[in-house]
Design a protein around this motif. Structure first.
Motif, PDB file in Angstrom:
ATOM      1  N   ILE A   1      31.616  36.798  48.663  1.00  0.00           N
ATOM      2  CA  ILE A   1      32.458  37.824  48.223  1.00  0.00           C
ATOM      3  C   ILE A   1      34.104  37.589  48.828  1.00  0.00           C
ATOM      4  O   ILE A   1      34.168  37.000  49.909  1.00  0.00           O
TER       5      ILE A   1
ATOM      6  N   THR B   1      50.102  49.544  36.837  1.00  0.00           N
ATOM      7  CA  THR B   1      49.757  49.146  35.623  1.00  0.00           C
ATOM      8  C   THR B   1      48.468  49.651  35.323  1.00  0.00           C
ATOM      9  O   THR B   1      47.714  50.170  36.111  1.00  0.00           O
TER      10      THR B   1
ATOM     11  N   ALA C   1      35.445  45.988  50.794  1.00  0.00           N
ATOM     12  CA  ALA C   1      34.828  45.106  49.833  1.00  0.00           C
ATOM     13  C   ALA C   1      33.553  45.078  50.428  1.00  0.00           C
ATOM     14  O   ALA C   1      33.439  44.767  51.725  1.00  0.00           O
TER      15      ALA C   1
ATOM     16  N   PRO D   1      39.692  42.893  38.427  1.00  0.00           N
ATOM     17  CA  PRO D   1      41.119  43.106  38.066  1.00  0.00           C
ATOM     18  C   PRO D   1      42.285  43.071  39.474  1.00  0.00           C
ATOM     19  O   PRO D   1      43.321  42.993  38.994  1.00  0.00           O
ATOM     20  N   THR D   2      41.501  43.115  40.775  1.00  0.00           N
ATOM     21  CA  THR D   2      42.310  43.049  41.827  1.00  0.00           C
ATOM     22  C   THR D   2      42.281  41.556  42.322  1.00  0.00           C
ATOM     23  O   THR D   2      42.695  41.180  43.547  1.00  0.00           O
TER      24      THR D   2
ATOM     25  N   LYS E   1      46.132  45.692  50.091  1.00  0.00           N
ATOM     26  CA  LYS E   1      45.676  45.160  48.936  1.00  0.00           C
ATOM     27  C   LYS E   1      45.464  45.902  47.677  1.00  0.00           C
ATOM     28  O   LYS E   1      45.329  46.993  47.786  1.00  0.00           O
ATOM     29  N   PRO E   2      45.608  45.165  46.383  1.00  0.00           N
ATOM     30  CA  PRO E   2      45.735  46.089  45.163  1.00  0.00           C
ATOM     31  C   PRO E   2      44.137  46.749  45.052  1.00  0.00           C
ATOM     32  O   PRO E   2      43.450  46.127  45.497  1.00  0.00           O
ATOM     33  N   ARG E   3      44.078  47.739  44.627  1.00  0.00           N
ATOM     34  CA  ARG E   3      42.958  48.579  44.385  1.00  0.00           C
ATOM     35  C   ARG E   3      42.820  48.962  42.745  1.00  0.00           C
ATOM     36  O   ARG E   3      43.938  49.132  42.412  1.00  0.00           O
ATOM     37  N   SER E   4      41.638  49.047  42.397  1.00  0.00           N
ATOM     38  CA  SER E   4      41.460  49.344  40.903  1.00  0.00           C
ATOM     39  C   SER E   4      40.354  50.192  40.704  1.00  0.00           C
ATOM     40  O   SER E   4      39.215  50.109  41.446  1.00  0.00           O
TER      41      SER E   4
ATOM     42  N   PRO F   1      45.980  47.681  33.521  1.00  0.00           N
ATOM     43  CA  PRO F   1      45.750  46.158  33.016  1.00  0.00           C
ATOM     44  C   PRO F   1      44.635  46.369  31.976  1.00  0.00           C
ATOM     45  O   PRO F   1      44.628  45.406  30.950  1.00  0.00           O
ATOM     46  N   TYR F   2      43.611  47.102  32.104  1.00  0.00           N
ATOM     47  CA  TYR F   2      42.302  47.115  31.213  1.00  0.00           C
ATOM     48  C   TYR F   2      42.462  48.335  30.427  1.00  0.00           C
ATOM     49  O   TYR F   2      41.935  49.342  31.196  1.00  0.00           O
TER      50      TYR F   2
ATOM     51  N   GLN G   1      39.311  40.225  43.170  1.00  0.00           N
ATOM     52  CA  GLN G   1      38.299  40.256  44.143  1.00  0.00           C
ATOM     53  C   GLN G   1      37.122  39.413  43.262  1.00  0.00           C
ATOM     54  O   GLN G   1      37.013  39.752  42.384  1.00  0.00           O
TER      55      GLN G   1
ATOM     56  N   ARG H   1      45.357  49.738  37.985  1.00  0.00           N
ATOM     57  CA  ARG H   1      45.420  48.980  39.315  1.00  0.00           C
ATOM     58  C   ARG H   1      46.780  49.613  40.145  1.00  0.00           C
ATOM     59  O   ARG H   1      47.760  50.089  39.663  1.00  0.00           O
TER      60      ARG H   1
ATOM     61  N   TYR I   1      41.555  51.515  32.970  1.00  0.00           N
ATOM     62  CA  TYR I   1      41.210  50.680  34.230  1.00  0.00           C
ATOM     63  C   TYR I   1      42.650  50.442  34.877  1.00  0.00           C
ATOM     64  O   TYR I   1      43.384  49.721  34.557  1.00  0.00           O
TER      65      TYR I   1
ATOM     66  N   ARG J   1      49.290  40.769  31.795  1.00  0.00           N
ATOM     67  CA  ARG J   1      48.783  42.017  32.392  1.00  0.00           C
ATOM     68  C   ARG J   1      48.953  42.437  33.678  1.00  0.00           C
ATOM     69  O   ARG J   1      48.961  43.535  33.945  1.00  0.00           O
ATOM     70  N   GLY J   2      49.729  41.524  34.299  1.00  0.00           N
ATOM     71  CA  GLY J   2      50.235  42.005  35.648  1.00  0.00           C
ATOM     72  C   GLY J   2      49.253  41.899  36.705  1.00  0.00           C
ATOM     73  O   GLY J   2      49.044  42.577  37.700  1.00  0.00           O
ATOM     74  N   THR J   3      48.052  40.951  36.448  1.00  0.00           N
ATOM     75  CA  THR J   3      47.000  41.222  37.295  1.00  0.00           C
ATOM     76  C   THR J   3      46.704  39.949  38.247  1.00  0.00           C
ATOM     77  O   THR J   3      45.759  39.627  38.742  1.00  0.00           O
TER      78      THR J   3
END
Lengths: 451, 474
Positions: free
Chosen positions: B424, A143, A407, B395-396, A187-190, A145-146, B398, A180, A178, B273-275
């Motif tokens: 975090i 996606t 992270a 958006p992930t 883990k999802p990354r963006s 998403p932003y 985090q 994803r 932006y 949004r699928g987030t």
């Protein structure tokens, strides 16, 4: 369209009838259009017509009162002026703002194109296509998403009882993407990218897609980093974010309020390494939001802030300039207490002083952290204390190869950072906030999640 | 004096009817008048008094299910009939709709508005009952004077007050017709303490809803004493060592971590949004079994409470997580249309210039069985986060939060103060690690910025223990 002459005449008449001899007014009017999409479908389409006016009136004993309103009609102006006059009873007698002595100076208009907004269906079509292309760049990008494509056209005026009649128009457009990305068991990354232009037809859409895709894909292969002290190389965006967050160093208002890291005596003192210089330049040709005058009608101009590592000037409003015995610099807002702030930074090497260690090259570096973007500056920056602790997106460099960091946070003190710069690498790059090269800083604390 | 009254009915019905006649599935108009005041005191004087007034409208048009309930939204300051029609036309045009020619005021596909639900009827005198500028100034100056009295090494002392009075009206082509008056007041005190290279900034903020005289009962001396004590402690605090620790988060504003880390992921805008990782997990465990979390808009005078949301619906009490199991999402009109999650009275916006979205109100983790000392006593080496600062979530999922006032925990006891900590992590990892909740639930007022602007919220929790979290430091 705002008519400065008509508004000036109206206000002069209203002020005269209310017995107000000193006044000023700032007003803005804008129309906005924006679109967002979601997996091939329009998500939300937005439009806005906005106007706003702020009027200040001075009492006979020099106190200032202020009122803001969305009503630019004659009745609205009348009410705003009356409100300001009433509020002046509570104005600050000890340090009242005045009218800028430079508000009637001739000012060079900023040459820039004013673009008509594209039809919203064309904007939508552009954004849908951009999303489609970005989704197609890698099978992990699920996606965007932003995202958004917007157009704005607006104008602003400044008028006062000294006869100032400032007026300027501006059109601008922005695109952000932006993305994803998700991979099984990871883990999802963006990541993403932004582009600005005077109108949407001029936006570098392809460049934005390319950058968003490249960055997102670069963060797919991530690993935790060991906590420790690292040499870091800041991207232009990240370094300008940091400078902006600590701009109270240069802010005369903050100095007078005791909230700055600087004092009156700091001017002329070494603040950074000698090869670093910094300017504020609202009128820079690459600054798409360039303004010709500030909230008090003072013309904007290029101002050196750090010259050869030495703090050389503060940013001023009319009131702070009066207290320092200098001229206003064109960095004022408008208020009962006037705020002061930077416009657009230019970071570069001091002429004749080199740019630090020229052997440093992030494409050949080893064990170095490349900080691409900082986040949560509102929470992680203690501007009055000089300290920061910020999450970031970036890579650990090994033999010039990038490996995304899972992270992590970077922490330090801005004064130490400015004295620990070891190199300004490459040519300065244009960003929305200014012009800056990649900046190498040694000895920064990185916290990672490696066991 | 009421600006938005039942006399608007006819004009609104014309607008809504015209929108429906153009082919819109649903049309909604949000009208607003705002009267705001900000006052700032610094040291021994008032340095800014800033009144502002605003009027405006936001018009939102939805298409039907076959077009994915797409919507267009236009806001304007122009509340004249012509201005509102222009805004409606623009919103319709975004969806390739057009008012039919001739008399477009037909109500043929629109049954008219229901009886006005006037939630503001008993609140008409609130604005007049709020303190005047002189009273506000006196109270703020009392606060800065008490700071001077209690504090040491204070380089700057500030007090600020803001009042946000809002009259709103919502009308929609499903018959919704509602009006409300809202009053939010906030008061803050802050200091910057400095001694050589040592610096500490400490602030406290209070907020209330629907209490015109709230400023008069504020305990200026108690607030100043609390701030002075914290600044004296933090002025010479060392930076925290980076690492992964068990942490105890204090009650009240400690709840910001749940708000940011998990609460946002339970808004239907995130499903759209699928987030959110929780989209398909209703009925499944997403947190430790000790965690029950609630969002509601009903508690009297709480900062996030509402008589009606910004879509005209009465707010509800929504259990989000019960004993670790996900129970519900927060949903607005668009969320219900697009995700099927029933509306919870959570459609909120900062002002007329934003379309409403599903947003939190008063959000908190419910009390557990332990005492705060039980939590601290269970940790050999960790961090106690007494006062949290701001934070954000990406958006992930985090998240990150700054710790304004922290203390080391050593052998089950509170140790020396530390500064510069940032927490975090991500919700999926951290929620199962909230292993203990104390019995001292308390709430704190705050602001939340998101897709529909900045809205008033309450965050809250008892003391909670997180078994392990990454702490950024030096």
């Amino acid at each position: 369209m705002l008519d400065p002459q008509q508004l000036h005449d109206q206000l002069e008449q209203l002020a005269s009838s209310q017995g107000i001899s000193q006044w000023d007014m700032g007003a803005t009017s804008s129309t906005d259009l924006s679109v967002q999409v979601d997996r091939g479908e329009p998500r939300q389409l937005k439009g806005a017509q906005r106007s706003a006016v702020t009027v200040r009136a001075w009492s006979a004993d020099g106190r200032v009162g202020i009122t803001s309103s969305t009503d630019l009609s004659a009745d609205g102006l009348d009410l705003a002026l009356r409100g300001a006059a009433e509020a002046s009873a509570f104005g600050d007698l000890q340090e009242p703002p005045g009218l800028s002595c430079r508000s009637t100076e001739p000012t060079e208009p900023i040459e820039r194109p004013i673009r008509e907004a594209q039809p919203i269906q064309e904007m939508l079509s552009t954004l849908l296509d951009a999303e489609r292309q970005l989704l197609g760049r890698h099978n992990s990008i699920s996606t965007v998403p932003y995202n958004g494509l917007s157009e704005r056209s607006g104008e602003r005026i400044y008028l006062n009882s000294l006869g100032a009649r400032r007026h300027e128009r501006l059109s601008s457009s922005s695109l952000y993407l932006y993305a994803r990305a998700e991979q099984e068991g990871r883990k999802p990354r963006s990541s993403g990218a932004v582009r600005l232009a005077h109108g949407s037809a001029e936006l570098d859409v392809q460049g934005c897609i390319d950058e968003a895709a490249e960055l997102t894909i670069s963060h797919l292969d991530y690993a935790p980093i060991d906590t420790g002290s690292y040499t870091c190389v800041f991207s232009p965006d990240a370094f300008l974010d940091l400078i902006g967050a600590f701009s109270n160093i240069f802010n005369a208002r903050a100095v007078l309020d005791g909230l700055s890291l600087s004092s009156r005596e700091s001017l002329g003192q070494q603040l950074a390494v000698p090869f670093l210089s910094l300017w504020d330049d609202a009128r820079h040709p690459a600054n798409l939001g360039a303004t010709a005058f500030d909230g008090e009608g003072t013309p904007t101009a290029r101002l050196p802030l750090i010259d050869g590592g030495v703090l050389s000037h503060f940013l001023h409003s009319e009131g702070t300039a009066r207290q320092f015995g200098v001229s206003p610099t064109g960095h004022a807002g408008m208020g009962a207490k006037v705020s002061v702030g930077p416009d657009w930074f230019e970071v570069g090497a001091t002429p004749g002083a080199g740019s630090g260690d020229t052997s440093l090259d992030r494409h050949r570096a080893d064990g170095v952290v490349w900080i691409d973007s900082l986040s949560a500056l509102h929470a992680g920056v203690k501007a009055s204390q000089g300290a920061f602790s910020l999450p970031f997106d970036g890579w650990l460099l090994k033999g010039g190869e990038r490996r995304s960091i899972e992270a992590a946070t970077v922490a330090g003190d801005i004064r130490t950072v400015l004295r620990s710069i070891v190199s300004l690498e490459g040519e300065p790059e244009v960003t929305p906030d200014g012009l800056c090269p990649h900046v190498w800083v040694e000895g920064l604390a990185i916290t990672g999640e490696a066991e | 004096m009421s600006f938005l009254d039942s006399l608007w009915r006819q004009r609104l019905e014309l607008l809504l009817g015209a929108g429906r006649a153009a082919g819109a599935e649903l049309v909604e108009v949000f009208l607003e008048r705002g009267d705001r005041l900000g006052v700032l005191a610094e040291q021994e004087r008032v340095t800014s008094v800033s009144p502002s007034f605003a009027t405006g409208a936001g018009i939102r048009v939805f298409l039907g299910a076959e077009q994915g309930h797409r919507d267009g939204f236009v806001s304007t300051n122009d509340l004249s009939e012509k201005g509102l029609l222009r805004a409606l036309d623009q919103a319709l045009g975004m969806l390739s709709l057009q008012r039919p020619g001739g008399n477009s005021s037909t109500l043929s596909s629109f049954q008219g508005l229901a009886e006005l639900s006037d939630y503001g009827a008993g609140k008409q005198d609130w604005l007049g009952r709020c303190p005047g500028v002189q009273t506000i100034a006196d109270r703020l100056l009392e606060g800065t004077e008490r700071l001077e009295h209690h504090g040491q090494h204070l380089q700057a002392r500030r007090g600020n007050y803001s009042r946000d009075w809002q009259e709103v009206m919502v009308a929609a082509s499903d018959g919704t017709f509602a009006r409300d008056l809202r009053l939010h007041q906030t008061l803050g005190l802050s200091v910057l303490a400095a001694d050589g290279e040592h610096r500490a900034g400490v602030a406290r903020r209070f907020g209330s809803t629907d209490l015109p005289e709230d400023l008069m009962v504020w305990d200026a001396d108690g607030t100043a004493s609390d701030i002075a004590s914290s600044s004296a402690t933090m002025l010479y605090a060392d930076y925290v060592d980076a690492g992964t620790y068990p942490v105890v988060l204090a009650n009240k504003f400690g709840g910001v971590i749940f708000h940011e880390a998990c609460g946002h992921l339970l808004e239907t805008t995130q499903i759209e949004r699928g987030t959110t990782p929780f989209a398909e997990r209703i009925g499944q465990p997403i947190a430790h079994e000790s965690v029950t979390a609630i969002d509601e808009g009903l508690s009297p005078q709480s900062f996030g409470s509402l008589s009606m949301d910004d879509e005209g619906q009465v707010p509800q009490r929504t259990t989000l997580i019960e004993n670790g199991v996900l129970k519900a999402f927060l949903s607005d009109r668009a969320g219900e249309l697009r995700t099927g999650q029933p509306r919870t009275g959570s459609g909120r916006r900062q002002s007329y210039s934003f379309a409403a979205a599903s947003r939190m109100r008063n959000t908190f983790i419910a009390a557990g069985p332990h005492s705060p000392q039980d939590l601290i006593g269970s940790i050999d080496r960790g961090l106690y986060c007494k006062v949290m600062g701001g934070g954000s979530v990406g958006p992930t999922g985090q998240f990150n939060f700054s710790v304004e006032e922290g203390y080391l925990i050593e052998d089950g006891e509170l140790g020396k103060p530390v500064k510069g900590a940032t927490l975090i992590g991500d919700a999926e990892t951290v929620m199962p690690r909230i292993s203990m909740c104390a019995n001292d639930l308390d709430l704190a007022a705050g602001f939340c910025g998101s897709v529909s602007g900045s809205v008033y919220v309450t965050v809250g929790q008892p003391h909670v223990k997180v078994d392990a979290i990454t702490v950024g430091g030096r």
